[in-house]
Design a protein around this motif. Structure first.
Motif, mmCIF file in Angstrom:
data_model
loop_
_atom_site.group_PDB
_atom_site.id
_atom_site.type_symbol
_atom_site.label_atom_id
_atom_site.label_comp_id
_atom_site.label_asym_id
_atom_site.label_seq_id
_atom_site.Cartn_x
_atom_site.Cartn_y
_atom_site.Cartn_z
ATOM 1 N N ALA B 608 0.928 -1.276 -0.130
ATOM 2 C CA ALA B 608 0.121 0.021 0.063
ATOM 3 C C ALA B 608 0.845 1.303 0.171
ATOM 4 O O ALA B 608 0.659 2.168 -0.826
ATOM 5 C CB ALA B 608 -1.007 -0.009 1.270
ATOM 6 N N ALA B 611 2.245 1.587 -3.556
ATOM 7 C CA ALA B 611 1.206 2.218 -4.236
ATOM 8 C C ALA B 611 0.921 3.572 -4.024
ATOM 9 O O ALA B 611 0.893 4.316 -4.999
ATOM 10 C CB ALA B 611 -0.136 1.143 -4.180
ATOM 11 N N VAL B 612 0.756 4.001 -2.737
ATOM 12 C CA VAL B 612 0.376 5.418 -2.553
ATOM 13 C C VAL B 612 1.637 6.173 -3.040
ATOM 14 O O VAL B 612 1.373 7.506 -3.733
ATOM 15 C CB VAL B 612 0.306 5.508 -1.074
ATOM 16 C CG1 VAL B 612 0.235 7.059 -0.630
ATOM 17 C CG2 VAL B 612 -0.842 4.962 -0.638
ATOM 18 N N ALA B 615 1.213 6.566 -6.586
ATOM 19 C CA ALA B 615 0.094 7.077 -7.108
ATOM 20 C C ALA B 615 0.469 8.957 -6.941
ATOM 21 O O ALA B 615 -0.038 9.734 -7.713
ATOM 22 C CB ALA B 615 -1.015 6.851 -6.406
ATOM 23 N N LEU B 616 1.148 9.047 -5.900
ATOM 24 C CA LEU B 616 1.382 10.482 -5.643
ATOM 25 C C LEU B 616 2.418 11.126 -6.498
ATOM 26 O O LEU B 616 2.298 12.454 -6.730
ATOM 27 C CB LEU B 616 1.807 10.741 -4.106
ATOM 28 C CG LEU B 616 0.712 10.633 -3.161
ATOM 29 C CD1 LEU B 616 1.072 10.725 -1.671
ATOM 30 C CD2 LEU B 616 -0.741 11.615 -3.556
ATOM 31 N N GLY C 103 -3.837 1.451 5.400
ATOM 32 C CA GLY C 103 -3.113 0.919 4.561
ATOM 33 C C GLY C 103 -4.096 0.361 3.212
ATOM 34 O O GLY C 103 -3.881 0.802 2.264
ATOM 35 N N VAL C 104 -5.378 -0.080 3.677
ATOM 36 C CA VAL C 104 -6.251 -0.179 2.878
ATOM 37 C C VAL C 104 -7.030 1.014 2.120
ATOM 38 O O VAL C 104 -7.181 1.140 0.984
ATOM 39 C CB VAL C 104 -7.577 -1.213 3.519
ATOM 40 C CG1 VAL C 104 -8.887 -1.053 2.563
ATOM 41 C CG2 VAL C 104 -7.072 -2.391 3.942
ATOM 42 N N GLY C 106 -5.138 3.795 2.083
ATOM 43 C CA GLY C 106 -4.259 4.436 0.933
ATOM 44 C C GLY C 106 -4.312 3.727 -0.521
ATOM 45 O O GLY C 106 -4.169 4.264 -1.510
ATOM 46 N N PHE C 107 -4.380 2.109 -0.330
ATOM 47 C CA PHE C 107 -4.540 1.407 -1.375
ATOM 48 C C PHE C 107 -5.531 1.794 -2.192
ATOM 49 O O PHE C 107 -5.570 1.805 -3.542
ATOM 50 C CB PHE C 107 -4.402 -0.036 -0.911
ATOM 51 C CG PHE C 107 -4.595 -0.971 -1.909
ATOM 52 C CD1 PHE C 107 -3.299 -1.476 -3.137
ATOM 53 C CD2 PHE C 107 -5.753 -1.669 -2.493
ATOM 54 C CE1 PHE C 107 -3.444 -2.363 -3.811
ATOM 55 C CE2 PHE C 107 -5.840 -2.540 -3.508
ATOM 56 C CZ PHE C 107 -4.543 -2.871 -4.225
ATOM 57 N N PHE C 109 -7.198 4.426 -2.469
ATOM 58 C CA PHE C 109 -6.843 5.869 -2.999
ATOM 59 C C PHE C 109 -5.997 5.673 -4.220
ATOM 60 O O PHE C 109 -6.400 6.201 -5.335
ATOM 61 C CB PHE C 109 -6.386 6.627 -1.959
ATOM 62 C CG PHE C 109 -5.706 7.993 -2.553
ATOM 63 C CD1 PHE C 109 -6.492 9.033 -2.951
ATOM 64 C CD2 PHE C 109 -4.261 7.936 -2.751
ATOM 65 C CE1 PHE C 109 -5.660 10.037 -3.459
ATOM 66 C CE2 PHE C 109 -3.662 9.051 -3.390
ATOM 67 C CZ PHE C 109 -4.383 10.042 -3.624
ATOM 68 N N ALA C 110 -4.976 4.958 -3.983
ATOM 69 C CA ALA C 110 -4.130 4.904 -5.288
ATOM 70 C C ALA C 110 -4.659 3.934 -6.493
ATOM 71 O O ALA C 110 -4.442 4.685 -7.443
ATOM 72 C CB ALA C 110 -2.912 3.841 -4.550
ATOM 73 N N VAL C 111 -5.380 2.888 -6.072
ATOM 74 C CA VAL C 111 -5.972 2.290 -7.415
ATOM 75 C C VAL C 111 -7.083 3.234 -7.853
ATOM 76 O O VAL C 111 -7.135 3.282 -9.167
ATOM 77 C CB VAL C 111 -6.541 1.224 -6.821
ATOM 78 C CG1 VAL C 111 -7.242 0.420 -7.924
ATOM 79 C CG2 VAL C 111 -5.360 0.149 -6.603
ATOM 80 N N VAL C 113 -6.954 6.475 -7.936
ATOM 81 C CA VAL C 113 -6.373 7.493 -9.038
ATOM 82 C C VAL C 113 -6.030 6.840 -10.200
ATOM 83 O O VAL C 113 -6.406 7.331 -11.331
ATOM 84 C CB VAL C 113 -5.093 8.110 -8.356
ATOM 85 C CG1 VAL C 113 -4.201 8.684 -9.172
ATOM 86 C CG2 VAL C 113 -5.174 8.714 -6.969
ATOM 87 N N GLY C 114 -5.733 5.467 -10.242
ATOM 88 C CA GLY C 114 -5.551 4.799 -11.351
ATOM 89 C C GLY C 114 -6.712 4.579 -12.411
ATOM 90 O O GLY C 114 -6.680 4.784 -13.535
#
Lengths: 104, 622, 175
Positions: B608, B611-612, B615-616, C103-104, C106-107, C109-111, C113-114
């Motif tokens: 995670a 990944a963050v 992404a950032l 963590g979840v 954040g994950f 959020f990142a996905v 964004v994708g």
């Protein structure tokens, strides 16, 4: 054309995946952990089917792979549960945090 | 013969090694090993000395280390001074070896004692034939080790332990000076060879300031070794060692090493008036300073120890007044009569089992042999005409007067008076009057102990006739032969100096007789008159206390400060780092708990975070 | 975006699916959790229909809502039923939950964004025509070998599950 964008399906799949993930990593009951993993597999299936319709080249392949994934998931659930049964007979518990023999 | 002079130090070394290996099996027989091997040294030394009378200086050396253009050599040299020192050292060492056979009889660590004696004799003999400063320094330190071991021979006695440490540390202070001086000389002249150094100094290759500086630094080394003020305090304490050791090391040989060093480097000192004046002043001051302390001490060995310090001051005064011959001459005669005095004192201690002169008395009749010999030594050191000490002391006084130091001359004269007084005070207290302490089984020492004393007694009488104003100055002429830089063989002085010296010493003896012999003057006449002064003298001018207060406390405070830094700062950092790593390890090992969920959680959180970040930052795309 | 029936259907199904998931996490009794999950599975079947995958939707209902859920219920009943999912009181697990939640999120959020930046051009497709027929054609022609492999896998897991779950004969008894 569809009035629902593909990203909405993907977002739904993401939310379900995250719920499954959180459940798989926090729940103590092994059965629930297994179910949570099924939920994660389902989220992946949604993605597969979504891309089979909204992908760059729509085709039936996505759906076929969703079917394969379901078959594997079913097999996994059956074997997982059998292992759980076997463990329960030996340890009289289904709590995942008591199954730590592997560390020795 | 001279080409084999290198064998002389090896005999005692052999003795040391043999006794180290099989000394325990030999027990008291190990004395014969030591005695025979030092006898061999003595015979060789005598042969070398006699050959040197007619032959020129022999020197040989080989390259020891070659570093670039630099050649460090090792070897040996037999010049006049070295040959004389070889003779003195091996003679006294041989006599002490013999004497110890009787004195140390029954001691548990008898072989160890002889092994140490061998080591010391080796080092001392090696020291006096070294042709360069580096080799001298090596043996100089070895001598210090031998001294340390022998002072601390009775290591189960706290005083002996402390004295050994003190001797080692105090001389170390001087050695640092010597070491720095040595390095400076090497820096300036690119050589450790005595001859090279003298050549460079004569050619003016070294600046005057540098000569003065190095000379004084080397003199500091001599100050430490020879017990000159202000580093003299270890020598009286060193009397905790066995008495033969006091005779050998702390009277005749090692403490003379400082004088020898100054004598060996005499041309260097001569090139600087300031250095000479420093040597003379320190010497004269030490002479009277130690003599005044010797007036009131009650321990027989301590009186002799302060007398040694005082006599070494004399030698330094002589050297500092350009009286090279006088200094070396006194070194020789002093070795004879002071070794005699120490051995006789050892014999007295052996007889009465106490060192306190207040508890002795009336021993003249009981010790028929030791008494007269002690008297000879006392007369010789007091400078009574006809004995060796008279001639050498006279030489020194003349040198001081002619060297243009009237004040120092006066100090030396007063010190001579003191010397006569305290030595006869010692003699009268020990040998005349009634027995004061409990004296049981007082018996004369065995012949093994009296014979060496007899030899020294003879030498103490006739040793002075090799260089007298009446019968020719054979020793002086020989010593300076072929080396005009060392000055004249004999310095002619006015006749009244000799008369004054005689009168002064006789006065001292008369006063001592009045107080301690005839007892017509009350004993507390002097101490009563100058009560404070007496206390100060009794406490040795509080030098030890002063050092304790200033140096020791300062060093202690500084070390506490350093310890504080170490404990709280350094150790804190170390402990912090260790604790951090340990904590990390504990956390890590807690992770290893067999819980799949934890493993999964850690792996997922890592993913995670990645990944963050991805992404950032947009990963590679940005 | 227009408010069509399809949109409302999607919103309703998505809501049911997510509520089912959240209930799975928050209900106290194990059986209740499984029941909550059935809602999610059924809703996902509805989503499949929205995505023109009728056959997959049917299989979803059959396998997930039917078979797997029943197996799970059997599992729960055969082990200790109603094992209360009591909060494990230890501090470490609490911290782990919080960390894991972060963590979840954040994950996600990142996905997200994708997903948000994912360029999707909608291309018209004809998947809705004879969907089941097309799936069958693909399975039995192009994907015949994987299909056979899946059947082997299922057989193997069947035998494996039986062997694992069978009560072991005590060694002393067999001798």
């Amino acid at each position: 054309m569809s009035s629902v964008p593909a990203s909405a399906f993907l977002a739904l799949a993401l939310i379900l995946f995250c719920i499954g993930l959180y459940g798989a990593l926090t729940k103590r009951n092994t059965v629930i952990v297994l179910i949570s993993i099924e939920l994660m597999l389902n989220a992946v299936n949604i993605n597969l089917v979504t891309f089979s319709k909204y992908g760059m080249a729509p085709s039936i392949t996505g759906q076929v792979f969703a079917l394969f994934a379901m078959a594997v998931a079913a097999a996994e659930a059956a074997v997982g549960l059998a292992i759980l049964m076997s463990l329960y007979r030996n340890k009289k518990t289904v709590n995942i945090d008591e199954m730590d023999q592997m560390k020795h | 013969m001279m080409e084999n002079a290198w064998l002389i130090p090896l005999f005692p070394l052999l003795s040391f090694l043999i006794l180290l290996l099989i000394g325990k099996r030999l027990r008291e027989a190990s004395a014969y090993v030591g005695i025979l091997l030092t006898l061999a040294s003595l015979v060789f030394s005598i042969l070398v000395l006699f050959e040197r009378f007619t032959e020129p200086t022999y020197i040989t050396k080989f390259d020891w280390l070659t570093i670039g253009d630099l050649h460090l050599t090792a070897g040996f040299e037999v010049n006049q001074l070295n040959a004389l020192m070889l003779f003195i050292v091996s003679l006294v060492s041989f006599l002490v070896h013999t004497y110890s056979k009787g004195y140390m009889h029954g001691d548990e660590r008898f072989p160890v004692f002889y092994a140490y004696l061998g080591l010391f004799t080796f080092a001392m003999l090696g020291l006096v034939i070294s042709p360069n400063l580096l080799q001298t320094y090596i043996f100089w330190e070895l001598v210090g080790v031998g001294s340390f071991l022998l002072i601390g021979f009775y290591f189960y006695k706290e005083e002996a332990k402390a004295a050994a440490k003190k001797a080692f540390i105090m001389t170390r202070i001087g050695d640092v000076g010597l070491f720095i001086g040595m390095i400076l000389i090497f820096w300036q002249t690119k050589s450790f060879e005595y001859s090279e150094i003298f050549r460079a100094v004569e050619a003016g290759a070294v600046s005057q300031t540098m000569i003065t500086l190095t000379a004084i630094l080397i003199f500091i080394g001599a100050v430490g070794k020879s017990g000159q003020f202000p580093l003299h305090t270890w020598l009286p304490d060193a009397m905790e060692g066995p008495t033969p050791v006091s005779a050998l090391i702390h009277a005749a040989t090692m403490v003379a090493a400082g004088v020898y060093l100054v004598a060996a480097l005499f041309p260097l000192f001569q090139a600087s008036q300031t250095a000479l004046l420093t040597v003379a002043t320190i010497g004269a001051f030490t002479a009277i300073f130690a003599a005044s302390i010797g007036l009131v001490q009650t321990d027989i060995k301590r009186v002799l120890a302060y007398s040694t310090v005082s006599q070494l001051g004399y030698m330094m005064l002589a050297l500092g007044s350009a009286g090279y011959v006088a200094g070396v001459f006194h070194l020789m005669t002093h070795a004879f009569f002071k070794a005699l005095l120490f051995l006789a004192a050892g014999s007295v201690i052996h007889a009465v089992h106490t060192q306190n002169i207040e508890e002795m008395g009336g021993l003249w009749k009981k010790l028929k042999f030791t008494g007269p010999l002690f008297l000879i030594g006392t007369l010789a050191i007091s400078g009574v005409p006809g004995l060796s000490g008279f001639f050498s002391k006279d030489e020194i006084l003349v040198a001081a007067w002619e060297g243009g130091h009237p004040v120092l001359f006066l100090l030396a004269l007063i010190a001579a008076f003191f010397t006569a007084f305290y030595m006869f005070r010692l003699f009268f207290l020990v040998f005349t009057g009634e027995a004061r302490g409990e004296q049981k089984h007082v018996h004369e020492s065995p012949s093994l102990m009296t014979l060496p004393m007899l030899v020294l007694g003879v030498l103490a009488i006739i040793g002075g006739y090799v260089n007298t104003p009446w019968f020719g100055s054979f020793l002086g002429d020989w010593l300076v032969d072929g080396n005009e830089a060392l000055g004249h063989g004999h310095i002619e002085g006015p006749a009244w100096i000799m008369i004054a010296a005689t009168v002064v010493s006789l006065l001292g003896i008369y006063l001592a007789w009045l107080i301690y012999g005839k007892r017509s003057v009350a004993r507390d006449w002097l101490s009563g008159a100058g009560g404070t002064l007496h206390t100060i003298l009794l406490n040795k001018y509080y030098v030890d206390e002063f050092y304790q207060l200033i140096v020791v406390n300062f060093v202690k405070g500084f070390s506490y400060f350093l310890r504080f830094i170490d404990v709280f700062l350094v150790e804190g950092i170390v402990k912090g780092v260790a604790g951090f790593v340990q904590g990390l390890g504990i956390t890590g090992s807690k992770m290893q708990n067999g819980q799949v969920q934890t493993y999964g959680a850690v792996a997922f959180i890592g993913l995670a975070v990645l990944a963050v970040i991805f992404a950032l930052t947009g990963g590679y795309l940005k | 975006m227009t408010l069509t029936g399809e949109f409302f259907a999607f919103m309703a199904l998505a809501l049911v699916a997510i509520i089912g998931g959240v209930l799975l996490l928050n209900l106290n009794k194990v059986v209740h959790m499984v029941v909550a999950l059935i809602f999610t599975f059924v809703a996902i079947a509805g989503i499949y229909i929205l995505l023109n995958a009728e056959f997959v939707a049917a299989v979803q209902v059959l396998i997930y809502s039917g078979a797997i859920t029943i197996i799970m219920l059997f599992g729960i009943m055969l082990t200790k039923p109603y094992d209360d999912e009591g909060e494990s009181a230890s501090n470490g697990s609490k911290w782990r939950r919080i960390l894991l939640f972060l963590g979840v999120v954040g994950f996600a959020f990142a996905v997200y964004v994708g997903i948000y930046n994912f360029p999707i051009d909608q291309v018209p497709s004809n998947l809705h025509e004879n969907n089941t027929l097309e799936v069958g054609k693909a399975l039995y022609s192009k994907y015949i070998i994987p299909f056979e492999f899946v059947s082997v896998l299922l057989l193997a897991s069947l035998i494996g599950a039986i062997i694992l779950a069978k009560r072991e004969d005590k060694e002393g008894d067999s001798k």
